[in-house]
Design a protein around this motif. Structure first.
Motif, short mmCIF file in Angstrom:
data_model
loop_
_atom_site.label_atom_id
_atom_site.label_comp_id
_atom_site.label_asym_id
_atom_site.label_seq_id
_atom_site.Cartn_x
_atom_site.Cartn_y
_atom_site.Cartn_z
N ASN A 128 0.80 -1.23 0.00
CA ASN A 128 0.00 0.00 0.00
C ASN A 128 0.83 1.27 0.00
N VAL A 146 -0.15 3.44 -5.63
CA VAL A 146 -1.53 2.98 -5.72
C VAL A 146 -1.68 1.89 -6.77
N PHE A 160 -1.18 -1.52 -5.21
CA PHE A 160 -2.41 -1.96 -4.54
C PHE A 160 -3.40 -2.52 -5.56
N ASN A 164 -6.37 -5.92 2.63
CA ASN A 164 -5.70 -4.99 1.72
C ASN A 164 -6.60 -3.79 1.43
N PHE A 191 -6.24 0.31 2.51
CA PHE A 191 -6.44 1.35 1.49
C PHE A 191 -7.55 2.30 1.91
N ILE A 215 -2.13 6.11 6.31
CA ILE A 215 -2.03 4.66 6.11
C ILE A 215 -1.30 4.02 7.29
N THR A 258 -2.95 1.29 9.80
CA THR A 258 -2.34 -0.04 9.85
C THR A 258 -1.96 -0.42 11.28
#
Length: 457
Positions: free
Chosen positions: A145, A149, A152, A305, A309, A340, A344
């Motif tokens: 990520n 982009v 991803f 995932n 995002f 992000i 996470t």
């Protein structure tokens, strides 16, 4: 380090690195999850062959919801998420309530998927602690990520492809066995298996709860709404991805369920085991359980995932107007890196939670998040109604108009309210529904107080 300040007018700085095939597969991945591979057995037992009609009915309303979202998105494809349209047409308070609910909801869902990944890996490696796999997958997907982009999008493309192959294999197997009248331990594969043993299970006793199961299978369908600002040609790829939802539902959900129930009578399926495993094992595929475990592992990884995002973009969207916020900055790769990282880290708490909390408690948390998504979807449709009543619609280019609006808006709102009433009146989900109401009420009051403090200053 390597970051630049993003002001209010710099939303378009997000990199447009998602191609048409990426967006289409992201939309597809949002409609196909572990609910089909693992939960279809329970749905079949609850409703019988009528589950197909429930999928079609629910799918139509989800399609209308997505068309409402799509029309909003195409009025300004530079917005990082759909939350901006809620603020524009429903106000700052609605934006705060729905935005933070969506962010936290996806955090919880991603935590659940991370926990599931550890469980799926235990199938092959029973002696290795579950938390090790959780940490490995989280680090790998986080790394993907923060590269770009496009990385991803490519990862999501192949995750979705694995699910598609598994479903098409099931459909092809069903067609072959019906055409050749293949005999199984439960009888002969035939179309008549759809009605021979009754079309509705248990005289319709569990028909309404089945709507709840099917609705939850569609959670995440709105995820494509976070990709417009990073799609290469949003005016072309977003409508194409959304319009293909009905076809995907017919092929992947309805097609797979019809195949499953034609191969052997629906009364023979064990609700606690994947019908995919039962079918492939029944025709002699000895590795069926391992294959499906791999498919649901990739489905969980895909959802995780997507969670990384979505939560990163949502946190960026919620804070980008505040120049002092560390989450309102983009990296050199035009990614909301700090947002992000924060999301996470919070998702990673699942590693600790899965050790400390019993499984039942974690399921309650995820069910509350799922119930809260109904409020998010209803707010999206209501924002679309307000858009249709605004000068933006009357004087604008009117791209990708929602068919049948505003009638389809009202029907979709009624359907979503119907689903929530089922949650509220069903013993197993009543607690989660009540807590979702409490959550929204608390956040509404908190957002009102926040606005007042800002006005005083």
């Amino acid at each position: 380090m390597g970051e630049k300040q993003v002001n209010k007018d710099d939303k378009a700085a997000l990199e447009r690195g998602l191609s048409g095939r990426h967006v289409e597969m992201i939309a597809l991945g949002g409609t196909i999850g572990t609910g089909l591979f693992l939960g279809a057995g329970r749905s079949i037992q609850a409703a019988g062959p009528s589950i197909v009609l429930i999928y079609i009915i629910t799918g139509i309303f989800m399609f209308w919801m997505m068309r409402a979202l799509g029309e909003l998105m195409l009025t300004d494809t530079n917005q990082p998420t759909f939350i901006a349209f809620i603020e524009k047409y429903l106000g700052k308070r609605a934006q705060l309530v729905i935005g933070w609910t969506y962010w936290i909801g996806w955090i919880v869902i991603a935590m659940a998927e991370l926990t599931a990944i550890g469980i799926y890996m235990k199938y092959w490696f029973p002696t290795i602690p579950v938390w090790i796999w959780e940490v490995i997958f989280l680090i790998v997907l986080f790394g993907i990520n923060i590269i770009a982009v496009g990385a991803f999008g490519e990862t999501e493309f192949w995750f979705a492809m694995i699910k598609i192959i598994a479903i098409l294999a099931m459909i092809a197997t069903g067609i072959f066995m019906v055409v050749t009248h293949t005999r199984t331990s439960a009888g002969v594969a035939s179309l008549s298996n759809l009605w021979k043993y009754g079309f509705v299970a248990d005289h319709g006793k569990h028909l309404l709860p089945a709507f709840k199961m099917v609705f939850f299978a569609f959670l995440g369908i709105e995820f494509v709404g976070t990709t417009a600002a990073e799609a290469k040609d949003p005016d072309k790829v977003i409508p194409k991805a959304i319009n293909s939802i009905i076809m995907r539902i017919l092929i992947f959900y309805v097609g797979a369920l019809l195949a499953i129930m034609c191969i052997q009578p629906w009364t023979n399926y064990n609700a606690d085991e994947s019908p995919f495993v039962q079918v492939f094992a029944g025709i002699g595929v000895t590795a069926a359980a391992g294959i499906i475990n791999f498919v649901v592992l990739t489905a969980a990884a895909s959802s995780l995932n997507s969670g990384i995002f979505a939560t990163g973009r949502m946190l960026y969207s919620l804070t980008h107007e505040n120049p002092k916020s560390p989450f309102s900055k983009l990296s050199r790769n035009k990614l909301p890196l700090n947002a992000i990282i924060c999301s996470t880290v919070l998702i990673g708490i699942a590693v600790i939670v899965s050790i400390l909390l019993p499984e039942g408690a974690f399921e309650i948390i995820t069910s509350i998040a799922s119930a809260a998504f109904i409020g998010i979807y209803m707010t999206l449709v209501y924002a679309h109604l307000k858009y249709r009543q605004s000068d933006d619609f009357k004087n604008g280019p009117q791209k990708f108009k929602m068919p049948g609006a505003p009638l389809t808006d009202y029907l979709t709102l009624a359907f979503l309210a119907f689903i929530f009433i089922i949650l509220l009146t069903t013993k197993e989900t009543q607690f989660a529904a009540v807590l979702a109401i409490v959550w929204y009420a608390s956040l509404y009051v908190l957002s009102r107080n926040t606005n007042r403090k800002k006005q005083i200053k």
